[in-house]
Write an enzyme that holds these catalytic residues in place. Structure first.
Site, PDB file in Angstrom:
ATOM      1  N   GLU A   1      -5.186  -8.974  -0.391  1.00 48.22           N
ATOM      2  CA  GLU A   1      -5.743  -8.828   0.971  1.00 48.22           C
ATOM      3  C   GLU A   1      -7.240  -8.616   0.855  1.00 48.22           C
ATOM      4  O   GLU A   1      -7.690  -7.733   0.118  1.00 48.22           O
ATOM      5  CB  GLU A   1      -5.177  -7.595   1.686  1.00 48.22           C
ATOM      6  CG  GLU A   1      -3.754  -7.693   2.134  1.00 48.22           C
ATOM      7  CD  GLU A   1      -3.326  -6.486   2.976  1.00 48.22           C
ATOM      8  OE1 GLU A   1      -4.182  -5.881   3.645  1.00 48.22           O
ATOM      9  OE2 GLU A   1      -2.141  -6.168   2.935  1.00 48.22           O
TER      10      GLU A   1
ATOM     11  N   GLU B   1       0.832  -1.223   0.000  1.00 48.60           N
ATOM     12  CA  GLU B   1       0.000   0.000   0.000  1.00 48.60           C
ATOM     13  C   GLU B   1       0.855   1.257   0.000  1.00 48.60           C
ATOM     14  O   GLU B   1       0.804   2.080   0.919  1.00 48.60           O
ATOM     15  CB  GLU B   1      -0.952  -0.009   1.194  1.00 48.60           C
ATOM     16  CG  GLU B   1      -1.948  -1.153   1.140  1.00 48.60           C
ATOM     17  CD  GLU B   1      -2.880  -1.208   2.339  1.00 48.60           C
ATOM     18  OE1 GLU B   1      -2.557  -0.622   3.380  1.00 48.60           O
ATOM     19  OE2 GLU B   1      -3.945  -1.847   2.230  1.00 48.60           O
TER      20      GLU B   1
HETATM   21  C1  BG6 Z   1      -4.083  -3.365   5.217  1.00 49.75           C
HETATM   22  C2  BG6 Z   1      -2.669  -3.615   5.686  1.00 49.75           C
HETATM   23  O1  BG6 Z   1      -4.245  -2.059   4.870  1.00 49.75           O
HETATM   24  O2  BG6 Z   1      -5.095  -3.554   6.167  1.00 49.75           O
HETATM   25  C3  BG6 Z   1      -2.534  -4.737   6.700  1.00 49.75           C
HETATM   26  O3  BG6 Z   1      -1.847  -3.902   4.577  1.00 49.75           O
HETATM   27  C4  BG6 Z   1      -3.635  -4.601   7.731  1.00 49.75           C
HETATM   28  O4  BG6 Z   1      -1.259  -4.713   7.264  1.00 49.75           O
HETATM   29  C5  BG6 Z   1      -4.978  -4.680   7.029  1.00 49.75           C
HETATM   30  O5  BG6 Z   1      -3.552  -5.537   8.764  1.00 49.75           O
HETATM   31  C6  BG6 Z   1      -6.157  -4.619   7.968  1.00 49.75           C
HETATM   32  O6  BG6 Z   1      -6.056  -3.503   8.783  1.00 49.75           O
HETATM   33  P1  BG6 Z   1      -6.126  -3.641  10.359  1.00 49.75           P
HETATM   34  O7  BG6 Z   1      -5.781  -2.308  10.857  1.00 49.75           O
HETATM   35  O8  BG6 Z   1      -7.531  -4.013  10.649  1.00 49.75           O
HETATM   36  O9  BG6 Z   1      -5.172  -4.696  10.748  1.00 49.75           O
END
Ligand code: BG6
Length: 490
Positions: free
Chosen positions: A379, A190
């Protein structure tokens, strides 16, 4: 002509999960590792939490704080010691790809050394070898919110041009050590997030967080990324290099022209990193704004470097969509370090992130038609509070529901919209510490890890209901994606 089978995912498709080093490994200041920006982030539930105030003093204070329980990322899920067992459980789901990152601070504890920490190298070698032995292709992120803190303290983070060489050197070492073991890479997680959280993405402390510095830091990351892409492709043309952005489907709140303009600006911001890393250049208007208005240092030589290096695929995270408008009185929605107006048509997660599976399909259409390179959802997942029943079961039907709805749209994007999608990786396939709130309570995994926000727990791994569901989805290539409420184990 390649025929598509409606309702089924392609034979050649990566199914898997993703984590990052700093949210999982633990072993934060031993075995040769130096502290990283992640290791000073306190759990959001900690009443002393002042993660938004990052100064030279606060960094020093947190580094000297030996109460590790206040900093869950320091312990993660102890993936460092458990990776073999964890990969074994994951492989039982039938995954064929696993994404993680290499902690820069584990190989170069300060970040500016010439020789790497051998123990760190051996750890990752064993990890990638274990993946291969299980028929799991690793996808490796070279920078995922975990730069050595020394680079913040002594160089001021990514606003300093010297970081380019340090990072490229780290990547050169990685390439030499792991070539043949890893074929799929992402340079920066990101990369666009420098503007949203300039400290963990670029090591900028509060007083340095000016718009100019943030864009400068991002520009240096683009240059570093371009150099690394070129280097890796030269070494082995079969290697696939990806850039990664935060996938945010953005809607105008109404068709009022002012709302449309705001939403469009926000979308253009999302495109920026892809424009630079896939097209090899800044959009002209953006370049003028950065150079003429902000005074960001972007030279002709820099532009040449960017133009000579283009990524093979566009990877993105997708959790939610956002809605933008200029009416300040509208109720706000929370999100992945970005907020917008609450969209009345969407439901929200426990953390207020707006769930929008159809938005994933629309976003895929948008990005594919704009860039014409394969897309990769690296993701996606639901952060939720899980409960373990008296029988030791975790009935996470909400997670199955979330994932199923996104996969249904993804399948349509592939088979009905003719979009080339390389794979789908569930975020936090195994529970890890949350990136934004540094807590364990917000869980994404299909595999439960018995650790709480203050590091208490047995560390035991338990497959959740979603584990068995995902296994069936993979085995059938998504042929009959259904929320099978009866799936409870095998
Ligand atoms: C993404 C990141 O933006 O969101 C991850 O690349 C992150 O590292 C994921 O864990 C979810 O966000 P969070 O804050 O709920 O863990």
């Amino acid at each position: 002509m390649k025929k598509v089978s409606k309702g089924v995912f392609p034979k050649k498709f990566f199914w898997g999960g993703a984590i990052s080093a700093n949210q999982s490994e633990g072993v934060w200041n031993s075995h040769g590792k130096g502290p990283s920006v992640a290791d000073i982030m306190m759990c959001s539930k900690n009443k002393d939490n002042k993660n938004s105030i990052i100064t030279v003093e606060s960094i020093k204070k947190n580094l000297n704080d030996s109460n590790n329980n206040r900093y869950p990322k320091r312990q993660g899920i102890d993936f460092y010691h458990n990776f073999k067992e964890d990969l074994e459980i994951m492989s039982q789901m039938g995954i064929n790809m696993f994404r993680t990152s290499i902690s820069w601070a584990r190989l170069f504890p300060r970040g500016d050394e010439s020789e790497p920490n051998k123990e760190g190298i051996e750890f990752y070698r064993k990890l990638f070898q274990s993946c291969k032995e299980k028929g799991i292709e690793p996808l490796v992120t070279l920078s995922h919110y975990e730069m050595p803190i020394y680079l913040v303290n002594f160089y001021g983070g990514w606003k300093n041009i010297k970081l380019i060489d340090f990072f490229v050197h780290f990547c050169e070492v990685v390439l030499n050590e792991f070539k043949g073991l890893v074929n799929y890479w992402i340079t920066f997680n990101e990369i666009d997030s420098v503007l949203r959280h300039p400290f963990i993405s670029a090591g900028l402390i509060n007083e340095d967080q000016t718009i100019k510095n943030m864009y400068q830091a991002m520009h240096y990351q683009y240059l570093a990324s371009a150099k690394v892409v070129k280097l890796f492709k030269k070494e082995d043309p079969h290697i696939q290099m990806g850039c990664m952005t935060t996938g945010l489907m953005t809607y105008p709140f109404t068709c009022k022209p002012e709302d449309v303009l705001i939403a469009q600006k926000s979308r253009h911001y999302m495109y920026l990193s892809c424009d630079v890393q896939i097209n090899g250049r800044y959009p002209i208007s953006m370049e003028r704004y950065l150079i003429e208005e902000l005074g960001v240092n972007i030279s002709e030589a820099d532009k040449k470097i960017l133009s000579e290096s283009k990524c093979d695929f566009l990877a993105f995270s997708y959790y939610m969509s956002i809605t933008q408008g200029n009416d300040k009185n509208q109720q706000q929605a929370y999100g992945n370090t970005i907020s917008g107006i609450k969209n009345p048509y969407l439901e929200s997660s426990d953390w207020g992130w707006q769930i929008d599976p159809l938005g994933l399909r629309t976003l895929c259409q948008d990005l594919y038609n704009r860039y014409n390179v394969p897309l990769f959802i690296v993701e996606n997942g639901l952060g939720a509070i899980d409960h373990v029943s008296n029988l030791g079961l975790i009935e996470d039907t909400y997670r199955i529901d979330y994932t199923e709805k996104h996969l249904i749209q993804l399948e349509k994007a592939i088979n009905e919209d003719y979009i080339d999608i390389m794979g789908y990786l569930a975020w936090g396939i195994i529970d890890i510490v949350s990136a934004s709130s540094a807590e364990m309570e917000k869980r994404y995994g299909f595999i439960y890890v018995d650790i709480d926000n203050v590091g208490k727990g047995t560390g035991k791994r338990i497959p959740k209901k979603s584990f068995y569901w995902f296994k069936k989805v993979i085995n059938s290539r998504g042929r009959n994606i259904t929320t099978d409420k009866e799936i409870g184990g095998e």
